[in-house]
Design a protein around this motif. Structure first.
Motif, short mmCIF file in Angstrom:
data_model
loop_
_atom_site.label_atom_id
_atom_site.label_comp_id
_atom_site.label_asym_id
_atom_site.label_seq_id
_atom_site.Cartn_x
_atom_site.Cartn_y
_atom_site.Cartn_z
N ALA A 282 0.80 -1.23 0.00
CA ALA A 282 0.00 0.00 0.00
C ALA A 282 0.83 1.28 0.00
O ALA A 282 0.28 2.37 0.05
CB ALA A 282 -0.93 0.01 1.22
N PRO B 114 2.55 4.58 -0.72
CA PRO B 114 2.21 5.59 -1.73
C PRO B 114 3.37 5.91 -2.65
O PRO B 114 4.54 5.76 -2.28
CB PRO B 114 1.84 6.81 -0.87
N THR C 99 -4.79 -5.41 5.38
CA THR C 99 -4.79 -4.54 4.21
C THR C 99 -5.39 -3.17 4.54
O THR C 99 -4.84 -2.13 4.17
CB THR C 99 -5.59 -5.19 3.06
N ARG C 100 -6.50 -3.17 5.25
CA ARG C 100 -7.13 -1.91 5.63
C ARG C 100 -6.31 -1.17 6.69
O ARG C 100 -6.17 0.06 6.63
CB ARG C 100 -8.55 -2.15 6.14
N GLN D 229 -3.53 0.65 4.98
CA GLN D 229 -4.02 1.87 4.32
C GLN D 229 -4.22 3.00 5.33
O GLN D 229 -3.86 4.16 5.08
CB GLN D 229 -5.33 1.57 3.60
N VAL D 230 -4.77 2.65 6.47
CA VAL D 230 -5.02 3.64 7.53
C VAL D 230 -3.70 4.23 8.04
O VAL D 230 -3.58 5.44 8.25
CB VAL D 230 -5.82 3.01 8.68
N TRP E 125 -0.84 4.54 6.48
CA TRP E 125 -0.29 5.46 5.49
C TRP E 125 -1.08 6.77 5.46
O TRP E 125 -0.50 7.85 5.30
CB TRP E 125 -0.28 4.82 4.10
N GLN E 126 -2.39 6.69 5.63
CA GLN E 126 -3.20 7.91 5.68
C GLN E 126 -2.84 8.76 6.90
O GLN E 126 -2.77 9.99 6.81
CB GLN E 126 -4.69 7.55 5.71
N ASN F 242 -14.91 -6.29 5.70
CA ASN F 242 -13.50 -6.54 5.42
C ASN F 242 -13.17 -8.03 5.43
O ASN F 242 -12.29 -8.47 4.68
CB ASN F 242 -12.62 -5.79 6.42
#
Length: 286
Positions: free
Chosen positions: A19, A21, A183-184, A187-188, A190-191, A273
């Motif tokens: 994930a 960026p 996976t989620r 993502q969190v 990195w956010q 999920n």
């Protein structure tokens, strides 16, 4: 930005790498590359990599084994974190560290806030709590729970194997928590990095369940996808019926409201999920 991810071959480490960026210069290392319990080796590798950001997804996670191996668990879960935090303090970098619901004693009846009192029940929980103590205010601590990922070693995949092998199985029904799809979670993380979040925050998928209810959901969703030939009989059992060396918190749901406030996005229900993970797992074995 130069980023170092530890725990590269683990569930979360792999998800973080996938994930990552665009624009980040990412290096991922595993225990094959660096033994985190070897302080000199870790310091030397950090000096070579010179990251501006470390995302520490590595951990000694053998919860029951840690009861008789607390020193090694401490070296990885606490001492190594201190070395990473010190390295970032010297260079002006930032440490993102992933911790666990096991730092709590499970006596609560409402979700644990990030600043809730920690009182771990196990060696694993104690060493993870000790690791948290090394973080600075400008670092980011993310606690999570019940992590699983396609292809990983986790409760979901263990249940799938047992459901193929057995017509009946018993699953603990009096431990309550929240599953988290790696996976989620990646993502969190990195956010949160992108939003320059700091301090202590929680993330797990939305809702709460027991291991028994989680197993029932796995069976239903996996059968719908043709991953298991039948839905086996799943019996709820008590923690006392399934003795383990390490004590587990009976209630370890995490309050994730601060994370959702930063992200500005609605939470994703854990069963949604789970469906996504199982679809990915099914696709990989076809």
């Amino acid at each position: 930005m130069r980023v170092l991810i530890t725990g590269a071959t683990g569930q979360l480490g792999g998800a973080l790498l996938a994930a990552a960026p665009a624009g980040c210069d990412v290096t991922a290392i595993s225990s094959v590359d660096v033994d985190l319990a070897d302080s000199a080796m870790l310091r030397a590798r950090l000096a070579v990599e010179a990251p501006a950001l470390i995302i520490n997804a590595a951990a000694y996670t053998a919860v029951d084994k840690a009861e008789n191996d607390e020193q090694e668990a401490y070296d990885v879960n606490a001492k190594a974190v201190g070395i990473m935090a010190h390295a970032m303090a010297e260079t002006g970098g930032k440490l993102v560290h992933v911790s666990t619901d096991f730092v709590f004693d499970g006596e609560a009846n409402t979700p644990y806030l990030p600043d809730a009192k920690r009182d771990p029940l196990s060696a694993y929980g104690r060493t993870k709590a000790a690791g948290e103590n090394h973080l600075r205010p400008e670092d980011l601590l993310i606690r999570t729970s019940w992590v699983y990922e396609a292809g990983g070693s986790n409760f979901v995949r263990t249940m799938l194997r047992l459901m193929r092998e057995r017509e009946e199985l018993g699953v603990v029904a009096d431990q309550i928590g929240a599953p988290t799809w790696a996976t989620r979670l990646a993502q969190v993380i990195w956010q949160l990095v992108d939003r320059k979040a700091a301090g202590i925050h929680h993330y797990c998928d939305d809702g709460q369940t027991s291991w028994y209810e989680f197993a029932v959901a796995i069976a239903e969703e996996a059968h719908a996808l043709g991953m298991i030939p039948r839905i086996p009989k799943i019996k709820p059992i008590a923690t006392t019926d399934y003795s383990t060396p390490a004590a587990r918190p009976s209630f370890s749901v995490l309050d994730c409201s601060s994370t959702h406030a930063i992200l500005g996005e609605p939470p994703v229900p854990w069963r949604d999920n789970l469906k996504a993970m199982l679809a990915s797992e099914a696709a990989s074995i076809q």
